[in-house]
Enzyme design. Structure first.
Site, PDB file in Angstrom:
ATOM      1  N   LYS A   1       0.856  -1.188   0.000  1.00  0.00           N
ATOM      2  CA  LYS A   1       0.000   0.000   0.000  1.00  0.00           C
ATOM      3  C   LYS A   1       0.886   1.231   0.000  1.00  0.00           C
ATOM      4  CE  LYS A   1      -3.909   1.859   2.700  1.00  0.00           C
ATOM      5  NZ  LYS A   1      -4.712   1.642   3.912  1.00  0.00           N
TER       6      LYS A   1
ATOM      7  N   SER B   1      -9.503   1.837   3.117  1.00  0.00           N
ATOM      8  CA  SER B   1      -8.637   2.628   2.287  1.00  0.00           C
ATOM      9  C   SER B   1      -7.615   1.800   1.515  1.00  0.00           C
ATOM     10  CB  SER B   1      -7.907   3.668   3.125  1.00  0.00           C
ATOM     11  OG  SER B   1      -7.159   3.053   4.124  1.00  0.00           O
TER      12      SER B   1
ATOM     13  N   SER C   1      -9.711  -0.606   7.258  1.00  0.00           N
ATOM     14  CA  SER C   1      -9.160  -0.406   5.919  1.00  0.00           C
ATOM     15  C   SER C   1      -8.482  -1.586   5.253  1.00  0.00           C
ATOM     16  CB  SER C   1      -8.164   0.762   5.957  1.00  0.00           C
ATOM     17  OG  SER C   1      -8.883   1.954   6.197  1.00  0.00           O
TER      18      SER C   1
END
Lengths: 478, 89, 486
Positions: free
Chosen positions: C78, C153, C177
């Site tokens: 990420k 996210s 997330s």
């Protein structure tokens, strides 16, 4: 004009001389090339995290013990949030609600009088960077080397009542920091800093009045000047019917005045909250106790002891204790009991101090030892050598490393203190200077000095001058 | 509770455009409203003894990063320092 | 089957048996990414040295060196996880060109294990969001239906795995997330116990709530990656020193005697019926296999969302103060003086959602409001923690939906932040309490969108959690029957 009392509180920030910074393992050193002592942590790069240096906690606790504080064995760190280019993370990690140490006191001596100044708290925090200015560039230049250098903040209660007390307090704090070896206290390098809070009130009232905080106080002398200026300024306002605005002011030592710091649009709201990247600091009781036992006799305690045990004036006691080697030398000599402490003190503060000053050496770098100094002083006290000869012998000893007794022997410094011999000598001088003797007996006092001088001359400077004087005086009165 | 959006924006060093101001205000008030039904807090938040922190040994590490590496993302560097507009006050 | 359709477990075996090479795996993943990335948009940055990384692993294999089980397996990170020399943007204009000079602790571990880093994935800006729509960089599409969000996210990380553009990925979970995008994309995602994975190098949003966690196609894959990244790190004071087992090898699949708690507050009105039915089907499956099920009540759950947003925003407002245009990142072009520079930089550099949370956080910490909001939120957090701890005296795991609905269309919820916030009800309690939680696929809706089932366990009970998840996976015939979702 009303009778006013000055109320002063001091916040001292001292940089701790640990190897590494408080939250990262960058070297904590002064004077390095800009931005070369930084890492992601102290620079506040995204993703970096703090880790607490155990020595910082130890040093702070030791200072807490020295200031008679209660140690909070369970405490934490908090974030103090504000924006400034020398503060990389946009917050400073400090301690808000639960400081490491609190509710202590410090006994100071001001003009021989003892005063107890309460210490509100000592907490640990990180230092910010430095902003530099260069003519070539219109803005400010940030050097982050100092970010993360460990600080302890020592906050006093507003118990100080004069600039002299403030000075004494600051000097004592400094001497303790040096004695504990936790800070090098070089004000010119910024390793010790002080903010001064001053307010004035009518004598006899008890409430605290509006105070002003003064920053940029860069020396103890500046603290004294700043306090006196600020007190005067506030009194003038009050006398003129005005009110004091609570503000932060900047002390300008060059101009000898304080100026309001340009107020930011909004008063600072630091939005303190617990630092989530650090867990609770828990120090176990044995460690706290061990740290307490590791505290040596502190300078101000030593001063009081010297004044009490040896009858010294505060100033002399302070000068002896100021330097650890001096104090150690003094105590070793005094312990022998062979000479008077007062004399040891004088020799150390006059002759030895002059010598070390002139040569730039530390005491430990010279040939002086307690045994040698004691011997020398003993010879002077016994009258074996005169004081003047003693000083000469001292210098020879320092320069050559020879033993005092050997020097006295070799230089033939021993003076004659044999009363019989001296009496005979005086009789001879009297018979050669009958006129002077007569003059003295007729009221001419100066003749005594002349006769003494003649005796000394006749003895080739070897006679014990005070004995000569005694004998001459006695014989003149016969 | 009425929040002073301008004041908060100042504290946060954010500039909210005039048009966006009321929208922001409304959104934030709605969010804050849901907090109003939180139960009363007991005593002050005491440090949690359960998880004491392990402290770091005081050892300095030299030469981990060069100035170039650390300043490589800086918008403006002058004389090895981070250059910013003149500070006020 | 193509190599990119296989699991890490399978590929690891194949590498060991020399049935394929690391280069072949990476080659296929790259080719796959070429064809699907335009449609999916999972990556912000794709590494250019993927083949070199893979070749280095092949060389080591040829030299007979002992390698980590995950060596040669492609992984995506990420874009809030620092990677030295590779830009790390957090999907924000503020860090659009920021290149970290250091690796995150997990990045170091991934590199040392010889995994092949394929790139940095898209996310909600600074991890603030639940749909990856607040990204400044691009839109990520759900591989199951490109008109739908992948969740957030960690939307890019989830989509990349689901679409075969990587085999494993790392995400971060502050309020759901990892778990929510895993649910919406039909993969497995684990939020580990707080303090079990180092946050050093994770660009901070809410320090006391977030953890980096593994995402993969199967439970075993996820367990293998968790084993790699967990452990005490001296650079992160919040990590805990303890012995961690080899989670993957200890997976048993047995649920006899497992006590499952089902908290009614997580099945409230907002939960869509299809999701509720699917989760209950999963629970019954486990019950039939020998687990015991009891419905419980956790009334303090009602405070969870408010407490979460207050604490997370407060920490965020402080963590994001460092973005000021001085040392790195975006700086506004025109300004007059320092304060103006700060304000313009931050206003132009941050998106609306970030600004909203920074403002909220600043407010709740501000003078006069700290007691009314932040302190109360922290107290509510303590209550939630205690309530869950009590529940775990009677239960080994809790099962809930991961998210009230399957994926929703792009653009649908972005105009009503509050609606989005309330959907976090199922996931935030794990962050508030620091407990581990995993999301596993539990079927698809009639329209073909995946749904997720969440399991929670006590602190440091990942083995129990992974076992239960593995058992469920086995009982329903596997989440991954080969191929990818599209």
């Amino acid at each position: 004009m009303k009778d006013y009392e000055i109320v002063i509180g001091l916040e001292v920030h001292a940089e701790l001389n640990t190897q590494s910074k408080i939250y990262c393992s960058c070297r904590s050193a002064f004077g390095m090339d800009v931005n070369t002592q930084i890492c992601p942590v102290c620079m506040g790069l995204p993703g970096a995290l703090p880790t607490l240096n155990e020595k910082v906690v130890e040093y702070a606790i030791r200072m807490g013990h020295a200031l008679n504080c209660h140690i909070n064995t369970v405490c934490r760190q908090d974030r103090k949030n504000y924006f400034y280019p020398d503060l990389p993370k946009g917050y400073q990690i400090s301690q808000a609600d639960v400081p490491l140490c609190e509710n202590g006191y410090l006994d100071i001596l001001v003009g021989g009088e003892a005063r107890r100044i309460r210490v509100n708290r000592i907490h640990i925090e990180e230092d910010a960077g430095k902003l530099l200015h260069d003519g070539a560039y219109p803005g400010s230049l940030a050097d982050l080397n100092r970010c993360g250098v460990p600080l302890i903040e020592i906050v006093s209660e507003p118990d100080l009542r004069s600039s002299a007390e403030a000075r004494a307090y600051l000097e004592t704090i400094r001497s303790i920091l040096l004695c504990l070896g936790i800070s090098d206290c070089k004000m010119q390098e910024g390793s010790i800093r002080c903010d001064v809070n001053v307010s004035v009130r009518e004598k006899g009232t008890r409430e605290l009045t509006v105070r002003c905080e003064m920053k940029n106080v860069n020396s103890f002398r500046a603290a004294v000047r700043g306090i006196e200026y600020e007190a005067k300024r506030q009194i003038e306002i009050l006398e003129g019917g005005g009110t004091i605005i609570q503000e932060t002011r900047r002390w300008d030592d060059g101009k000898g005045m304080s100026f309001p710091m340009r107020t930011k649009e909004d008063a600072q709201d630091y939005r303190y909250f617990p630092e989530p990247d650090l867990l609770t600091i828990v120090v176990d009781e044995e460690k706290v106790q061990a740290l307490k036992e590791s505290i040596p006799e502190l300078p101000h305690a030593k001063i009081r002891r010297y004044m009490k045990d040896y009858g010294f004036a505060e100033i002399d006691a302070a000068l002896i204790t100021e330097d650890i080697e001096r104090a150690a030398l003094f105590e070793a000599c005094a312990e022998s009991g062979r000479c008077k402490p007062k004399n040891i003190c004088n020799w150390i503060l006059a002759d030895l101090a002059k010598y070390t000053n002139d040569t730039g050496q530390k005491i430990s770098q010279t040939p002086i030892t307690p045994k040698r100094l004691t011997e020398l002083i003993e010879q002077v006290e016994k009258g074996v050598i005169s004081n003047t000869a003693g000083k000469k012998a001292f210098l020879l000893m320092m320069e050559t490393g020879r033993e005092p007794l050997a020097i006295i022997e070799e230089e033939g410094m021993a003076q004659n203190s044999n009363r019989e011999e001296l009496r005979q000598l005086v009789r001879e001088v009297f018979s050669d200077n009958q006129k002077s003797v007569l003059d003295y007996r007729n009221g001419k006092g100066k003749a005594l000095g002349y006769l003494v001088g003649q005796c000394m001359k006749r003895s080739g400077g070897k006679a014990n001058p005070s004995l000569i004087r005694e004998i001459v005086t006695h014989m003149l009165s016969e | 509770m009425r929040m002073d959006i301008q004041h908060i924006a100042k504290l946060a060093r954010l500039h909210i455009e005039a048009e966006a101001l009321s929208v922001f205000e409304k959104e934030m008030e709605t969010i804050v409203k849901m907090a109003e039904h939180l139960p009363e807090a007991e005593d002050a938040l005491l440090p949690d003894r359960e998880t004491p922190m392990q402290l770091r040994r005081d050892e300095a590490e030299d030469g981990k990063f060069t100035r170039e590496e650390m300043l490589m993302n800086a918008p403006e560097v002058q004389l090895g320092c981070l250059a910013v507009p003149k500070t006020v006050g | 089957m193509n190599l990119y359709e296989k699991t890490a477990t399978e590929l690891s075996d194949m590498l060991r048996r020399k049935e394929c090479s690391a280069a072949e795996i990476s080659q296929e993943v790259l080719e796959r990414t070429e064809t699907s990335e335009e449609r999916i948009g999972a990556y912000i940055t794709r590494c250019e040295d993927v083949m070199q990384q893979a070749e280095a692993v092949d060389k080591a294999i040829a030299e007979g060196r002992a390698l980590h089980p995950l060596a040669g397996i492609p992984i995506a990170l990420k874009d809030n996880i620092s990677t030295k020399g590779i830009r790390t943007t957090c999907a924000s204009r503020m860090l659009e060109n920021y290149v970290p000079p250091y690796d995150a602790a997990v990045t170091e571990k991934v590199r040392r294990a010889g995994m092949v880093i394929t790139g940095k994935t898209n996310m909600d800006e600074f991890a603030m969001g639940a749909s990856t729509e607040t990204s400044y960089m691009k839109v990520t599409h759900n591989p199951h239906n490109p008109e739908y969000v992948p969740g957030g996210s960690s939307g890019g990380s989830a989509a990349a795995v689901a679409a075969g553009e990587t085999i494993l990925s790392l995400g971060s979970d502050t309020g759901g997330s990892i778990r929510q995008p895993a649910a919406l994309c039909g993969i497995v995602g684990l939020k580990p116990t707080y303090g079990s994975v180092s946050r050093y190098g994770l660009v901070a949003y809410a320090s006391s709530l977030e953890q980096i966690g593994p995402m993969g196609k199967t439970v075993r894959d996820t367990a293998m990656l968790y084993s790699l990244i967990c452990g005490r790190d001296q650079m992160d004071a919040t990590t805990v020193r303890r012995e961690y087992p080899d989670f993957a090898s200890a997976l048993s699949g047995k649920v006899q005697g497992l006590r499952i708690g089902v908290p009614r507050e997580y099945f409230g009105d907002g939960i869509c019926p299809e999701v509720s039915v699917a989760v209950w089907e999963g629970i019954r499956l486990l019950e039939q296999a020998g687990a015991s099920v009891r419905e419980i009540s956790l009334p303090d759950t009602e405070y969870a969302v408010s407490a979460y947003y207050i604490i997370a925003s407060a920490e965020a407002s402080s963590n994001l103060a460092r973005y000021d245009g001085v040392r790195y990142g975006f700086r506004a072009k025109h300004y007059k003086g320092l304060t103006d520079m700060y304000e313009r930089t931050r206003s132009e550099g941050f998106g609306d959602e970030v600004k909203r949370r920074v403002m909220l956080g600043t407010f709740v910490l501000s003078s006069g409001y700290y007691d009314a909001y932040y302190k109360k939120a922290r107290a509510a957090q303590q209550r939630i923690k205690r309530e869950l701890a009590d529940a775990f005296r009677e239960c080994d795991i809790l099962i809930t939906p991961t998210y009230p609905t399957p994926a929703f269309p792009l653009g649908e919820k972005s105009d009503d932040p509050l609606k989005l916030y309330m959907s976090d009800i199922c996931t935030v309690t794990a962050n508030l309490s620091g407990l581990p939680a995993i999301s596993v696929p539990c079927g698809k809706t009639a329209s073909g969108l995946p749904m997720g089932m969440q399991m929670m366990a006590p602190a440091f009970s990942e083995q129990v959690l992974l076992n239960a998840a593995y058992a469920y996976e086995t009982l329903c015939g596997g989440f991954w029957s080969g191929g990818t979702v599209i």
